[in-house]
Each structure stands twice: as C-alpha cells, then as structure tokens.
Design an enzyme around this catalytic site. Structure first.
Site, short mmCIF file in Angstrom:
data_model
loop_
_atom_site.label_atom_id
_atom_site.label_comp_id
_atom_site.label_asym_id
_atom_site.label_seq_id
_atom_site.Cartn_x
_atom_site.Cartn_y
_atom_site.Cartn_z
N SER A 184 -1.39 -1.64 -3.01
CA SER A 184 -0.19 -1.61 -3.84
C SER A 184 0.99 -0.85 -3.25
O SER A 184 2.13 -1.18 -3.52
CB SER A 184 -0.52 -1.04 -5.21
OG SER A 184 -1.07 0.25 -5.08
N HIS A 212 -2.11 -7.32 -6.65
CA HIS A 212 -0.92 -7.70 -5.87
C HIS A 212 -1.18 -8.93 -5.00
O HIS A 212 -0.37 -9.27 -4.14
CB HIS A 212 -0.44 -6.53 -5.01
CG HIS A 212 -0.12 -5.33 -5.84
ND1 HIS A 212 1.12 -5.14 -6.43
CD2 HIS A 212 -0.88 -4.28 -6.24
CE1 HIS A 212 1.10 -4.02 -7.12
NE2 HIS A 212 -0.10 -3.48 -7.03
N LYS A 243 2.02 -8.41 -13.44
CA LYS A 243 2.79 -8.38 -12.19
C LYS A 243 3.31 -9.79 -11.89
O LYS A 243 4.23 -10.23 -12.55
CB LYS A 243 1.94 -7.75 -11.10
CG LYS A 243 1.80 -6.25 -11.40
CD LYS A 243 0.81 -5.50 -10.58
CE LYS A 243 0.86 -4.04 -11.03
NZ LYS A 243 -0.34 -3.28 -10.70
C1 LIG Z 1 -0.89 -2.06 -11.41
C2 LIG Z 1 -2.27 -1.98 -10.89
C3 LIG Z 1 -3.36 -1.88 -11.74
C4 LIG Z 1 -3.20 -1.63 -13.20
O1 LIG Z 1 -2.79 -2.75 -13.89
P1 LIG Z 1 -1.98 -2.58 -15.26
O2 LIG Z 1 -2.10 -3.88 -15.90
O3 LIG Z 1 -0.58 -2.22 -14.84
O4 LIG Z 1 -2.64 -1.47 -16.01
C5 LIG Z 1 -4.61 -1.97 -11.21
N1 LIG Z 1 -4.81 -2.09 -9.89
C6 LIG Z 1 -3.78 -2.14 -9.02
C7 LIG Z 1 -4.04 -2.27 -7.57
C8 LIG Z 1 -2.48 -2.08 -9.50
O5 LIG Z 1 -1.46 -2.09 -8.65
#
Ligand SMILES: *Cc1c(COP(=O)(O)O)cnc(C)c1O
Length: 389
Positions: A184, A212, A243
């Site tokens: 990330s 991602h 995302k």
């Molecule tokens: C953002 C993220 C999460 C958490 O997801 P949310 O839905 O925002 O709680 C988990 N793993 C990674 C690698 C992330 O970047």
C-alpha cells in the site's frame, strides 16, 4: 493517579515534538480528481479511488434505489436479523467476479483481516508475514495468539527459513503466510508465484490481501492472483470495496466452505451490525461495472500510469501508487504543504504508517485524471527530486 486530560495533552505534545502529529482535512465535495478541501480546490493525487468510481452516478443510483425499497439501517448483525438479500447478492457477484467458490463481505478491510486471521489460526499455530504488511494484518496476527515471524519485505529466503523453523519447532501447527499483492505505501508487488510455491513446499496456507490489486491488475481488475493464474492455489483471498471499487466494505473469498466457516468463526462478522443494504447495493453495482466495463476502465488507468512514469523518467508502473521517499518526516510534510500551495493534494506518509526515516509523498494516479493534470503534477514533483537522496 494522574489527571486524564493532562495525560492526553502531554502525549499529544510528544507526538507533535516528534513531527508525527496527525490532523484531519475537511472535504466539502465528492471524492474525485479535483476535490474541495478546507475551502480550496485541489487536484487530488492522494485517494485510492483508482478507477474514479467513488463518485460514479451508477453507484449512487444503485444506493438510492436500494434505499427507497430497503431503508437505511440494517438493524442487527447478519446472523441475527440484519442479513439482506442485497448482502447475499453482493457475495454471489464477488465469488463470480473473483472466480472463487465462495465469498463473504465485511464492513471494511480492517474487520475482514482481524476477523479472518484469528478464525483460522490460534495459540500454538504460526503466522509468517511480510514486514510491510498492512496494520490490519499485523493486528489480526497478534489477536490470533499464534507465534509470529516477520520476514524482510519480499525476502523469499527469509520466508523459507521461517517456514522451515515452523515445521521443525511446531510440527503440528497450522502455518499461515500473510502477504499483500500490491503493497500500500510502496506500490510494488509480491513475488506471488514464488510465494505460492514456497508455502506449498511446507504445507502452509496463504492469505493474500489484494486491497490495492483488485480493480487495478488482472483481467477486468480481478487482481494479481488471477492474472498469474494462482487463485485456486491461494487458501484465502482478501480485497476491499472502498478503494478501486469506489464503495465501502471488503471481502474474503476462496474455498466453497470458507464463507460458512467464517460466518461461524469470524468475530468481527458475528458481533457487528450488518452494513446498510444500500451500501451492499452500491458495492454490487461496482462489481457489475467491473465485469461489464472493467477492461476499458483499466485501459484508461494504465494509460495514465504510463503517462506518469514516462514524464517522471521512472520504470514501468507496477501499480497506481508512486512513493517519492524524502526520508525525514519534516521534509515530507513540507513537500506536501508546498504542493498544497500549488493546488495539489499529495499526502505525506510518516511513521507509524511507514518506518521512521522513510517518510514519503505517496502519489496516486487514477483513471479519472486528465493528461494535463498529470503533466502539471509531474512538473511540480520534479522540484523535489534533487532532494531525493
Ligand atoms: C486499506 C487497506 C485495508 C483496510 O481496508 P478498509 O476497508 O479501508 O478498512 C486492508 N489492507 C490493505 C493493504 C489496505 O491498504
């Protein structure tokens, strides 16, 4: 006993003195390539809305029409009386999209990780994870009570030696390896084929977080595991819906029995109110959108990523995330502030999100940016390059 207010203010002072104080920005516009932030228009290179779906009218329309028939609140946990056919429809679509036998949705990725990991391993078992794994994977591992071994980022030899250690010292243990497909804060990829081969060599299980990767990599955005043809060999696939999918929530998918198992064992699923059905409806619309138009959306995204790397004289992109490592926390903050003055929103990322002294600008290019927006940003970013020692 010391005064609670004093404890809070003196702790905050220490955080501030270390250059690590965090504050919130206020947006007054929808998420998008341009946002109104604290009263100013900024070109947004910080969000994870990789495909520009967060403000897509089709997601909003799906939520609106669900709202009209289903109301807002879910009222209870899925197991009590909060399970709506829209949650089920989302999961059917997710399993179809991910080409797995089953899928279960969660309120968010954090809940998916801290619910799933302790459901499959516990005291006496072993979790082996990459040093750069997201906080929710680390927390899930800790919560499980299993022995934890961390390997340096993408370091296969060290992963191998941890696996050998686990098999020798804990021959009866379940061994779970945790990695991300795309990291990330660095935007690089895991050597997933090699990792799958290694976990198989030791009879360990693998959980891959594609937060991602989904919507960014693979056939219509199905992720890195699917692109490499590894899906069927990965025990647990995780992804988020907040995302690239522009909605909110997360999923775990894989084996036919995984869904039923987690419904019975994942505490963050069992003991938490179901997300509003309208949120599931928007997520469902996003999955269907990827199935129908994912190829076009990803083509647009990768054209923009290509534009960015060419203008920055960088190697080909591996994801939509481009870190510019400035090392010192104050330097990253200053760079982010200076870009803000020029009309760009580029977040500075500091400890504890990344290691101390590894502070950076994290630039995200999405499918929604125009060529001119990207070109102008790269000119602005270039002024920081001489500092990048
Ligand atoms: C953002 C993220 C999460 C958490 O997801 P949310 O839905 O925002 O709680 C988990 N793993 C990674 C690698 C992330 O970047």
């Amino acid at each position: 006993m010391s005064d609670f207010g004093q404890f809070l203010t003196s702790s905050l002072q220490k955080i501030e003195q270390a250059g690590l104080k965090r504050t919130l920005r206020n947006l007054t516009s929808p998420q998008g390539p341009v946002v109104e932030c604290d009263g100013r228009q900024l070109v947004n290179f910080s969000s994870n809305d990789y495909l520009g779906l967060a403000d897509d009218p089709r997601l909003a329309a799906a939520a609106h029409s669900a709202l009209d028939v289903s109301g807002w609140g879910a009222g209870a946990s899925r197991l009590v009386c909060g399970n709506h056919t829209l949650h089920e429809a989302l999961e059917t679509a997710l399993a179809r999209f991910k080409r797995t036998e089953s899928a279960l949705s969660f309120s968010n990725g954090y809940a998916a990780a801290v619910g799933t990991i302790p459901a499959v391993v516990g005291e006496g078992d072993v979790v082996i994870l990459d040093k750069l794994c997201h906080a929710c994977l680390v927390d899930g591992a800790r919560l499980s009570g299993a022995h934890i071994r961390v390997f340096p980022h993408n370091h296969l030899e060290k992963m191998d030696s941890h696996l050998r250690w686990a098999r020798e010292k804990h021959p009866e243990a379940r061994v779970l390896v945790l990695v991300e497909s795309v990291y990330s804060m660095d935007g690089d990829r895991a050597p997933l084929a090699e990792i799958v081969a290694l976990k198989e060599k030791y009879g360990a299980w693998l959980m891959v977080d594609e937060a991602h990767g989904v919507g960014v990599i693979g056939d219509s955005g199905r992720g890195l595991a699917e692109q490499l043809g590894l899906s069927a060999r990965i025990e647990i696939q995780m992804g988020t819906l907040g995302k690239a999918l522009g909605s909110s929530g997360a999923y775990i998918c894989g084996h036919a029995a995984l869904r039923d198992y987690l419904i019975n064992r994942a505490r963050s699923f069992i003991f938490s109110t179901a997300p509003p059905p309208s949120v599931a409806a928007a997520s469902l619309a996003a999955v269907e959108l990827l199935e129908a138009e994912g190829e076009d959306l990803l083509t647009r995204l990768w054209l923009n990523l290509d534009t960015y790397t060419k203008l920055m004289d960088q190697p080909e992109a591996t994801s939509a995330i481009f870190p510019l490592i400035l090392h010192a926390e104050d330097r990253a903050m200053e760079a982010s502030r200076a870009l803000g003055e020029q009309g760009y929103l580029v977040a500075a990322i500091r400890y504890p999100t990344v290691a101390r002294g590894a502070a950076r600008l994290r630039t995200v290019v999405t499918a929604a940016h125009t060529f001119d927006q990207i070109k102008q940003l790269t000119s602005a970013l270039r002024t920081f390059r001489p500092l990048d020692s």
